[in-house]
Design a protein around this motif. Structure first.
Motif, PDB file in Angstrom:
ATOM      1  N   SER A 149       0.874  -1.278  -0.016  1.00 51.58           N
ATOM      2  CA  SER A 149       0.045  -0.171   0.118  1.00 51.58           C
ATOM      3  C   SER A 149       0.964   1.436   0.191  1.00 51.58           C
ATOM      4  O   SER A 149       0.436   2.345  -0.452  1.00 51.58           O
ATOM      5  N   ASN A 150       2.130   1.231   0.469  1.00 54.17           N
ATOM      6  CA  ASN A 150       2.955   2.315   0.399  1.00 54.17           C
ATOM      7  C   ASN A 150       3.660   2.534  -0.729  1.00 54.17           C
ATOM      8  O   ASN A 150       4.374   3.465  -1.238  1.00 54.17           O
ATOM      9  N   GLY A 151       3.534   1.607  -1.793  1.00 49.65           N
ATOM     10  CA  GLY A 151       4.127   1.430  -3.024  1.00 49.65           C
ATOM     11  C   GLY A 151       5.452   1.549  -3.350  1.00 49.65           C
ATOM     12  O   GLY A 151       6.156   1.847  -4.238  1.00 49.65           O
ATOM     13  N   LYS A 247       9.907   7.215  -3.996  1.00 46.87           N
ATOM     14  CA  LYS A 247      10.252   7.493  -2.485  1.00 46.87           C
ATOM     15  C   LYS A 247      10.453   8.857  -2.144  1.00 46.87           C
ATOM     16  O   LYS A 247      10.113   9.298  -1.077  1.00 46.87           O
ATOM     17  N   ASN A 248      11.326   9.575  -3.134  1.00 45.52           N
ATOM     18  CA  ASN A 248      11.662  11.177  -2.941  1.00 45.52           C
ATOM     19  C   ASN A 248      11.028  11.729  -4.313  1.00 45.52           C
ATOM     20  O   ASN A 248      12.164  11.966  -5.251  1.00 45.52           O
ATOM     21  N   PRO A 249      10.009  12.428  -4.500  1.00 40.44           N
ATOM     22  CA  PRO A 249       9.612  12.957  -5.684  1.00 40.44           C
ATOM     23  C   PRO A 249      10.472  14.104  -5.911  1.00 40.44           C
ATOM     24  O   PRO A 249      10.636  14.457  -7.079  1.00 40.44           O
ATOM     25  N   SER A 250      11.447  14.795  -5.025  1.00 41.28           N
ATOM     26  CA  SER A 250      12.100  15.676  -5.361  1.00 41.28           C
ATOM     27  C   SER A 250      13.286  15.514  -6.143  1.00 41.28           C
ATOM     28  O   SER A 250      13.915  16.216  -6.789  1.00 41.28           O
ATOM     29  N   LEU A 251      13.508  14.022  -6.446  1.00 36.72           N
ATOM     30  CA  LEU A 251      14.774  13.694  -7.368  1.00 36.72           C
ATOM     31  C   LEU A 251      14.363  13.820  -8.795  1.00 36.72           C
ATOM     32  O   LEU A 251      15.122  13.493  -9.728  1.00 36.72           O
ATOM     33  N   ALA A 252      13.079  13.914  -9.028  1.00 32.86           N
ATOM     34  CA  ALA A 252      12.525  13.870 -10.451  1.00 32.86           C
ATOM     35  C   ALA A 252      13.142  14.984 -11.298  1.00 32.86           C
ATOM     36  O   ALA A 252      13.107  16.240 -10.688  1.00 32.86           O
TER      37      ALA A 252
END
Length: 283
Positions: A149-151, A247-252
């Motif tokens: 559920s946490n993907g 896990k860390n969208p800022s890495l996109a």
């Protein structure tokens, strides 16, 4: 035969009209006559001579029958039946098979952007508990997610058979690529200790945790547009990047949406390959 809706559409539209392709192709209840031909692009095309996957077989059931999307190129139908047998040999009863395509392909009335030329199919991640489900039960039952559920990891629904079935699919020479959740791809990269060449065909894509999407190569005799080739290598590093960004969208990396993108449901009939107008008007 045309459904009543398709026949009425064909008879009442003035010659100069340019209807939405989804309305034209979504109205057909049967395939067009002639040899099987996939036409155009997976996301902008149609198909002649498609065949229907039988609703139930010894190792499969077609799901969500009300959608009328269990039609595909004969090569796809043969592939799905063969994969269902492989699933049975791996320890499942067989496969629950979701959407393939409409009787004449084309843009769908809802959902998919692709699945337009009879060469795409969705296969449920849920191991069949029964292969004697009624049509109504097949409307009500849902697949199960292979992702927690946490993907970020596999769920308790994942089984060794998932790995075997996906490997069998990817090792089939008719398969062009398979889309599944990045978590699934990363996990299989970690699990595979032998020949890793098949992993190259497994492509990470969000929203593919309840099913995996198989896409076949263009069969002989068809007139398909070529896709960009899959990059070299097993693709495991790419899948790991997808998961890291989750896990860390800022890495996109910053991206600019394509201002010219349109969903295929907005295409007019004239925007499909010319041959699709022939398919739409064929008996």
């Amino acid at each position: 035969m045309l459904t009543a809706a398709a026949a009425a559409l064909t008879m009442t539209l003035p010659a100069a009209a340019d209807p939405l392709a989804k309305d034209v192709f979504g109205a057909f209840g049967s395939a067009s006559q002639g040899p099987a031909v996939s036409i155009g692009n997976y996301s902008r095309g149609c198909a002649q001579g498609l065949v229907q996957l039988p609703e139930t077989g010894p190792t499969w059931q077609a799901m969500r029958l009300s959608r009328g999307r269990n039609w595909g190129h004969p090569v796809m139908i043969d592939f799905l039946i063969g994969l269902s047998r492989a699933a049975n040999q791996a320890g499942w009863q067989g496969l629950y098979i979701g959407d393939i395509g409409q009787p004449r392909g084309g843009p769908t009335l809802s959902g998919h952007a692709s699945h337009q030329i009879g060469l795409d199919a969705d296969i449920w991640m849920r191991p069949p508990g029964s292969l004697t489900l009624s049509p109504q039960q097949r409307e009500n039952i849902s697949s199960t997610s292979a992702v927690a559920s946490n993907g970020l990891g596999l769920s308790g629904n994942w089984t060794p058979q998932h790995m075997s079935i996906l490997r069998a699919a990817a090792n089939d020479s008719r398969v062009e690529r398979i889309f599944t959740d990045p978590v699934v791809k990363v996990a299989m990269c970690q699990m595979e200790t032998g020949n890793r060449s098949w992993l190259r065909k497994i492509r990470p894509l969000n929203n593919h945790d309840y099913h995996f999407h198989v896409r076949l190569n263009c069969p002989p005799g068809s007139i398909c547009e070529r896709q960009n080739p899959i990059p070299a290598g097993d693709g495991c590093a790419e899948a790991a990047e997808w998961l890291a960004i989750r896990k860390n969208p800022s890495l996109a990396k910053p991206s600019t949406p394509n201002p010219n993108y349109r969903h295929p449901r907005t295409y007019r009939l004239s925007e499909l390959p010319d041959q699709c107008r022939t398919v739409a008007g064929a008996p």
